[in-house]
Scaffold this motif. Sequence first.
Motif, PDB file in Angstrom:
ATOM      1  N   LEU A 147      28.257  37.558  28.520  1.00  0.00           N
ATOM      2  CA  LEU A 147      27.067  36.852  28.998  1.00  0.00           C
ATOM      3  C   LEU A 147      27.549  35.647  29.794  1.00  0.00           C
ATOM      4  O   LEU A 147      28.146  34.721  29.242  1.00  0.00           O
ATOM      5  N   GLU A 148      27.333  35.684  31.102  1.00  0.00           N
ATOM      6  CA  GLU A 148      27.850  34.636  31.977  1.00  0.00           C
ATOM      7  C   GLU A 148      26.803  34.256  33.023  1.00  0.00           C
ATOM      8  O   GLU A 148      25.947  35.060  33.393  1.00  0.00           O
ATOM      9  N   ILE A 149      26.938  33.040  33.509  1.00  0.00           N
ATOM     10  CA  ILE A 149      26.039  32.547  34.554  1.00  0.00           C
ATOM     11  C   ILE A 149      26.877  31.955  35.676  1.00  0.00           C
ATOM     12  O   ILE A 149      27.848  31.231  35.428  1.00  0.00           O
ATOM     13  N   TYR A 150      26.504  32.294  36.909  1.00  0.00           N
ATOM     14  CA  TYR A 150      27.223  31.845  38.096  1.00  0.00           C
ATOM     15  C   TYR A 150      26.226  31.272  39.103  1.00  0.00           C
ATOM     16  O   TYR A 150      25.042  31.615  39.104  1.00  0.00           O
ATOM     17  N   HIS A 151      26.749  30.438  39.994  1.00  0.00           N
ATOM     18  CA  HIS A 151      25.970  30.066  41.172  1.00  0.00           C
ATOM     19  C   HIS A 151      25.849  31.293  42.066  1.00  0.00           C
ATOM     20  O   HIS A 151      26.824  32.017  42.286  1.00  0.00           O
ATOM     21  N   GLY A 152      24.653  31.505  42.594  1.00  0.00           N
ATOM     22  CA  GLY A 152      24.437  32.638  43.479  1.00  0.00           C
ATOM     23  C   GLY A 152      24.747  32.336  44.923  1.00  0.00           C
ATOM     24  O   GLY A 152      24.428  33.139  45.809  1.00  0.00           O
ATOM     25  N   VAL A 153      25.347  31.181  45.179  1.00  0.00           N
ATOM     26  CA  VAL A 153      25.728  30.787  46.535  1.00  0.00           C
ATOM     27  C   VAL A 153      27.136  30.232  46.509  1.00  0.00           C
ATOM     28  O   VAL A 153      27.655  29.855  45.460  1.00  0.00           O
ATOM     29  N   ALA A 154      27.735  30.155  47.685  1.00  0.00           N
ATOM     30  CA  ALA A 154      29.060  29.560  47.785  1.00  0.00           C
ATOM     31  C   ALA A 154      28.946  28.040  47.772  1.00  0.00           C
ATOM     32  O   ALA A 154      27.895  27.480  48.065  1.00  0.00           O
ATOM     33  N   GLY A 155      30.021  27.375  47.418  1.00  0.00           N
ATOM     34  CA  GLY A 155      30.049  25.925  47.557  1.00  0.00           C
ATOM     35  C   GLY A 155      29.916  25.141  46.278  1.00  0.00           C
ATOM     36  O   GLY A 155      29.728  23.930  46.310  1.00  0.00           O
ATOM     37  N   GLY A 156      29.991  25.811  45.102  1.00  0.00           N
ATOM     38  CA  GLY A 156      29.999  25.056  43.862  1.00  0.00           C
ATOM     39  C   GLY A 156      28.630  24.596  43.415  1.00  0.00           C
ATOM     40  O   GLY A 156      27.621  25.203  43.741  1.00  0.00           O
ATOM     41  N   PRO A 157      28.563  23.472  42.633  1.00  0.00           N
ATOM     42  CA  PRO A 157      27.280  22.985  42.116  1.00  0.00           C
ATOM     43  C   PRO A 157      26.245  22.855  43.220  1.00  0.00           C
ATOM     44  O   PRO A 157      26.536  22.343  44.304  1.00  0.00           O
ATOM     45  N   GLN A 158      25.042  23.297  42.933  1.00  0.00           N
ATOM     46  CA  GLN A 158      23.992  23.314  43.956  1.00  0.00           C
ATOM     47  C   GLN A 158      23.136  22.055  43.913  1.00  0.00           C
ATOM     48  O   GLN A 158      22.878  21.499  42.852  1.00  0.00           O
ATOM     49  N   THR A 159      22.687  21.666  45.097  1.00  0.00           N
ATOM     50  CA  THR A 159      21.745  20.566  45.239  1.00  0.00           C
ATOM     51  C   THR A 159      20.506  21.099  45.940  1.00  0.00           C
ATOM     52  O   THR A 159      20.608  21.800  46.948  1.00  0.00           O
ATOM     53  N   ILE A 160      19.357  20.757  45.389  1.00  0.00           N
ATOM     54  CA  ILE A 160      18.087  21.180  45.982  1.00  0.00           C
ATOM     55  C   ILE A 160      17.181  19.963  46.122  1.00  0.00           C
ATOM     56  O   ILE A 160      17.417  18.920  45.513  1.00  0.00           O
ATOM     57  N   LYS A 162      25.861  30.583  52.047  1.00  0.00           N
ATOM     58  CA  LYS A 162      26.084  32.009  51.799  1.00  0.00           C
ATOM     59  C   LYS A 162      25.186  32.536  50.685  1.00  0.00           C
ATOM     60  O   LYS A 162      25.590  33.355  49.875  1.00  0.00           O
ATOM     61  N   ALA A 163      23.967  32.054  50.647  1.00  0.00           N
ATOM     62  CA  ALA A 163      23.010  32.547  49.661  1.00  0.00           C
ATOM     63  C   ALA A 163      22.822  34.039  49.832  1.00  0.00           C
ATOM     64  O   ALA A 163      22.746  34.541  50.936  1.00  0.00           O
ATOM     65  N   GLY A 164      22.725  34.739  48.717  1.00  0.00           N
ATOM     66  CA  GLY A 164      22.540  36.179  48.789  1.00  0.00           C
ATOM     67  C   GLY A 164      23.818  36.938  48.491  1.00  0.00           C
ATOM     68  O   GLY A 164      23.778  38.077  48.048  1.00  0.00           O
ATOM     69  N   GLU A 165      24.970  36.310  48.731  1.00  0.00           N
ATOM     70  CA  GLU A 165      26.221  36.967  48.377  1.00  0.00           C
ATOM     71  C   GLU A 165      26.405  36.909  46.856  1.00  0.00           C
ATOM     72  O   GLU A 165      26.132  35.897  46.224  1.00  0.00           O
ATOM     73  N   ILE A 166      26.837  37.971  46.266  1.00  0.00           N
ATOM     74  CA  ILE A 166      27.078  37.974  44.829  1.00  0.00           C
ATOM     75  C   ILE A 166      28.568  37.779  44.574  1.00  0.00           C
ATOM     76  O   ILE A 166      29.404  37.852  45.476  1.00  0.00           O
ATOM     77  N   ASN A 167      28.884  37.495  43.308  1.00  0.00           N
ATOM     78  CA  ASN A 167      30.287  37.316  42.942  1.00  0.00           C
ATOM     79  C   ASN A 167      30.926  38.699  42.797  1.00  0.00           C
ATOM     80  O   ASN A 167      31.072  39.241  41.706  1.00  0.00           O
ATOM     81  N   SER A 168      31.276  39.283  43.935  1.00  0.00           N
ATOM     82  CA  SER A 168      31.712  40.676  43.959  1.00  0.00           C
ATOM     83  C   SER A 168      32.975  40.914  43.132  1.00  0.00           C
ATOM     84  O   SER A 168      33.149  41.983  42.552  1.00  0.00           O
ATOM     85  N   HIS A 169      33.839  39.901  43.032  1.00  0.00           N
ATOM     86  CA  HIS A 169      35.065  40.083  42.264  1.00  0.00           C
ATOM     87  C   HIS A 169      34.731  40.328  40.792  1.00  0.00           C
ATOM     88  O   HIS A 169      35.339  41.148  40.119  1.00  0.00           O
ATOM     89  N   HIS A 170      33.713  39.624  40.301  1.00  0.00           N
ATOM     90  CA  HIS A 170      33.332  39.795  38.910  1.00  0.00           C
ATOM     91  C   HIS A 170      32.696  41.164  38.684  1.00  0.00           C
ATOM     92  O   HIS A 170      32.937  41.814  37.671  1.00  0.00           O
TER      93      HIS A 170
END
Length: 380
Positions: free
Chosen positions: A14-27, A98-106
């Motif tokens: 059970l893991e959680i990732y950012h769904g975008v590149a660039g680390g912690p997100q700011t909105i 790069k929103a929309g790209e998934i962590n393909s390596h995982h």
Amino acid sequence: MKANIEDVTVISTLEIYHGVAGGPQTIFANGKHQAFLDIYVVAADSKLNRIELSESELKQVVSLVDYETGERLGAGASQGWEVADDNNGYPPLPAHEKAGEINSHHVKENAPSRLRLYVTCGSQALKRTLNLAVTVRLANGSEYSTSRRSSAHMPGPHGFVTVSAINPFDYSKPELWHIKDGQYNTVVSDLDCQIQVLSVFDNSWSSKYVGKSRFKEITVQCFEGTPGNQIAVDASAVKICELKSYSEIPMLFRSPAQAVAGWNTGDSFNFMSWFIAPKAGTEVGLDHGEVPMESQTANIRRKFKIGNKDNRNFKAATEASNMEFKIYLWTLSVQHSPLTQFGWSNNTGRREVRVTDKFGNQSILALEFEYNKELPRAVE
């Protein structure tokens, strides 16, 4: 028989990732701008056979929680934050393009089931930075969580992600706007833009006192500095004005004007009309036709006329650049001394437009129009 969510008894990953590149997100904390999060789950049945779960099945059992408290997102300290299943179309900030790209390596390594979720923060939220974890509650009552406060805590390197919210951008501040004057374009001079006088004695119109018609394009530019930003200005709710003479007869506009003014100079009378943020292609200016005008003399009737064959009194609005909008000013000066004493009424003052940017920020910008000045000014 195909296994489904009810057959799951064990969660091994059970893991959680950012769904975008660039680390912690700011909105932006405007309730619309979203952070993109990916949840990865490896599930199995009682015999440890792996079960692949669809997104719809994952939505039944997955919750986002505060990593520090274990409370469901939107409760407790995270009030004002919300989670959604759908992307509402506002892009991430440039650092996370790069929103929309998934962590393909995982995905390749573990082939887990994946759920994309979207998080927003409202302007009233008191806590503006959250560490977000994930909890799964199965049909058999079992719970798995990456929150450190959970009794079912699953330790690991991907137990939470950090999302921060910043204040929505405020486009109502006058100091953010620069109003740039344009050059006049004379479209009609000494041609078919006239006051015509009819004498009841000979019942014929005499054309005289020709007018001069011209326009300029005023640029209103915003200095908001977010790279790649773009604004849209909606003036549809702005007061629509009709320039009226002393006889309360409306002037002829190709499309609705939002502010108008009239005045006399010497032996001529003049008026200005402003068209605020018209959509590209909208025709602004003066239309064909004629309107009657009052006269001081019972034996004389007057009318204002723009000839049907003259298409130069209006033009199509052009597309504005990313961080600006256009105001079109149309002026008409008519040499006609018998009418100068009547004058024209003004309809100027404060006008408000709605400014929205591509990240969902929205504000009301106020513009002040004055009868004796061509350029409006941004005001509080």
